[in-house]
Design a protein around this motif. Structure first.
Motif, PDB file in Angstrom:
ATOM      1  N   SER A 282      62.951  14.156 -31.316  1.00  0.00           N
ATOM      2  CA  SER A 282      62.849  13.698 -29.926  1.00  0.00           C
ATOM      3  C   SER A 282      62.614  14.903 -29.027  1.00  0.00           C
ATOM      4  CB  SER A 282      64.130  12.964 -29.509  1.00  0.00           C
ATOM      5  OG  SER A 282      64.372  11.851 -30.331  1.00  0.00           O
ATOM      6  N   LEU A 287      59.505  13.417 -23.604  1.00  0.00           N
ATOM      7  CA  LEU A 287      60.474  12.462 -23.073  1.00  0.00           C
ATOM      8  C   LEU A 287      59.931  11.661 -21.897  1.00  0.00           C
ATOM      9  CD1 LEU A 287      63.259  11.200 -23.085  1.00  0.00           C
ATOM     10  CD2 LEU A 287      64.102  13.149 -21.755  1.00  0.00           C
ATOM     11  N   GLY A 362      66.777  17.080 -31.383  1.00  0.00           N
ATOM     12  CA  GLY A 362      66.294  17.282 -30.031  1.00  0.00           C
ATOM     13  C   GLY A 362      67.212  18.197 -29.235  1.00  0.00           C
ATOM     14  N   ILE A 366      72.051  16.354 -24.569  1.00  0.00           N
ATOM     15  CA  ILE A 366      71.880  14.977 -24.092  1.00  0.00           C
ATOM     16  C   ILE A 366      73.048  14.095 -24.507  1.00  0.00           C
ATOM     17  CG2 ILE A 366      69.371  15.135 -24.038  1.00  0.00           C
ATOM     18  CD1 ILE A 366      69.271  13.527 -26.587  1.00  0.00           C
ATOM     19  N   ASP A 415      66.778   9.763 -22.449  1.00  0.00           N
ATOM     20  CA  ASP A 415      66.621   9.753 -23.897  1.00  0.00           C
ATOM     21  C   ASP A 415      67.338   8.566 -24.526  1.00  0.00           C
ATOM     22  OD1 ASP A 415      65.842  11.665 -26.352  1.00  0.00           O
ATOM     23  OD2 ASP A 415      67.790  10.758 -26.766  1.00  0.00           O
ATOM     24  N   ASP A 419      65.744   5.454 -26.617  1.00  0.00           N
ATOM     25  CA  ASP A 419      66.240   5.129 -27.950  1.00  0.00           C
ATOM     26  C   ASP A 419      66.631   3.667 -28.049  1.00  0.00           C
ATOM     27  OD1 ASP A 419      67.133   6.039 -30.640  1.00  0.00           O
ATOM     28  OD2 ASP A 419      69.096   5.443 -29.891  1.00  0.00           O
TER      29      ASP A 419
END
Length: 462
Positions: A282, A287, A362, A366, A415, A419
């Motif tokens: 990711s 993004l 990633g 996050i 993110d 997802d």
């Protein structure tokens, strides 16, 4: 990502048998205890639901207790406009031919069942299952393996073979604990203790590879693996007990986040180990485009709360924040993807991080977005953020990172939203209603984080 709970559910049961029969209620006054006189041919009843109990656990317990049917659950279907979990269609796997009908019920040919046999809110889904069970319709390719007839028997056969090889045979029934759109969890007693079995949906099958890597590199930080089936995405783990991190316990919360950061810092930049897990990548530079696709791409699986204009603004805010965060120089690492206090068990007084199904490779910070899930008091959110800043201080100077609070939040919320939409698109449409609220929750959080830019900057708090 778990379904919301509610005070009660009204369950309608679809219970087929291997010979093409299905249970229906007899139109008579005498009914099993707790089941009202039949209004529709399928037995239905209302039962309370505790906020701490899973609907499936209650449903299975009541089905076994009241009707004596031990067949596994294939699906719990909530009507799309009934997120309060009523009414509910409970679909069981096929029972053996020799299972007798409980008192007040009867086995009839499943082909004789019509739409008028089911509450109107559930009729469409029930008839889909009837057509599949009679061979009139094909099972969708998006249907997860554990929601297909005979799947639990296949898991049990494989599990018993592995346990026999390990010299710890199963000594109790294989119990379903949860089953919904993205996973099924089972547990059973063995000759040397309780174990758990997790089956993950296809987009999250990399959890097996991630769990294997973490068990090798950080055995104290994750559940101990008993066995894995990489081709199927099945994990077998030792029991950790039932205690999880208390959101009010700041010491344990800090210990848990420090543990995650230690894992992420150790794996940062280790491309061979990270990509060897099979986890998806990711990258930050993708993004904003992924977020745009989640909002505007096809298929549209979420009824968003915000306007299209606001969505376009959020995409550009994320694009700008990504450019700013990239300057921190934090290498890609493992991202948990659903790092919450209820995904951190407490074993022997220490945190153990569970449920790596959403793991990816990633920008590691996050995970802050989900760690703040449910924390509404801003002073508490800031204290938690500063714990993360301190944990990353050896990688990024504390003062520099502390000033990026809003950017880390917007990127994290974006993110996780992406997802969730990816998971929804991979799911069978009938299973989406119990998950869709998670995507809209992240939409709200992303909007909230983006609006923080309008507040005065204070790196001691921000």
């Amino acid at each position: 990502m778990t379904p919301a709970s509610a005070p009660s559910v009204a369950i309608t049961l679809l219970a087929p048998r291997v010979d093409g029969m299905v249970l229906v209620s007899r139109p008579q006054a005498s009914q099993p205890a707790g089941i009202p006189a039949a209004v529709v041919p399928l037995p239905g009843w209302v039962m309370p639901v505790d906020d701490e109990d899973h609907v499936l656990a209650i449903a299975c317990r009541e089905v076994v207790a009241r009707l004596g049917l031990a067949a596994p659950v294939l699906e719990i279907h909530f009507s799309e406009d009934a997120m309060d979990q009523t009414p509910v269609l409970l679909v069981l796997d096929r029972s053996p031919r020799d299972v007798a009908a409980p008192s007040g019920l009867a086995w009839v040919p499943i082909g004789a069942l019509g739409r008028d046999a089911v509450p109107v809110d559930l009729a469409g889904r029930a008839m889909t299952w009837v057509r599949e069970l009679t061979g009139e319709a094909e099972v969708p390719t998006s249907r997860q393996s554990w929601a297909r007839p005979g799947s639990n028997a296949r898991v049990a056969t494989w599990l018993d073979t592995k346990l026999a090889e390990l010299g710890r045979p199963r000594v109790g029934p294989l119990q379903q604990i949860s089953s919904w759109g993205i996973s099924m969890v089972l547990r059973t007693e063995t000759a040397s203790g309780l174990i758990w079995v997790k089956c993950a949906m296809s987009p999250f099958e990399a959890e097996v590879g991630v769990a294997r890597l973490l068990a090798e590199r950080f055995p104290e930080a994750v559940p101990r693996l008993v066995a894995v089936n990489e081709s199927e995405g099945w994990l077998v783990m030792e029991d950790l007990g039932s205690t999880f991190v208390d959101v009010a316990d700041e010491v344990m919360r800090r210990a848990a986040s420090d543990l995650l950061v230690r894992i992420q810092r150790d794996l940062a930049g280790d491309r061979e180990a990270l990509f060897g897990t099979g986890a998806s990548k990711s990258p930050l530079d993708r993004l904003a485009n992924d977020l745009e696709d989640a909002f505007f791409g096809e298929p549209q699986v979420v009824a968003w709360a915000l306007s299209s204009a606001r969505h376009r603004e959020l995409v550009e805010i994320v694009r700008a924040d990504v450019a700013e965060i990239a300057e921190l120089g934090v290498a890609d690492s493992i991202v948990h993807g659903d790092f919450t206090p209820w995904n951190v068990a407490v074993a022997d007084g220490r945190p153990v991080i569970i449920d790596w199904a959403d793991a990816s490779v990633g920008f590691p910070l996050i995970d802050l977005a989900t760690w703040l899930n449910g924390v509404t008091e801003e002073a508490t959110r800031q204290r938690i953020w500063l714990d993360w800043v301190a944990a990353w201080a050896e990688v990024v100077p504390a003062e520099r990172l502390a000033s990026c609070y809003r950017q880390v939040l917007t990127i994290g919320d974006a993110d996780h939203l992406v997802d969730n939409v990816r998971g929804l698109r991979a799911m069978e449409p009938a299973g989406r209603p119990v998950m869709v609220h998670t995507a809209t929750d992240f939409e709200e959080e992303l909007d909230r984080a983006a609006r923080l830019r309008k507040q005065p900057s204070d790196t001691s708090r921000n």
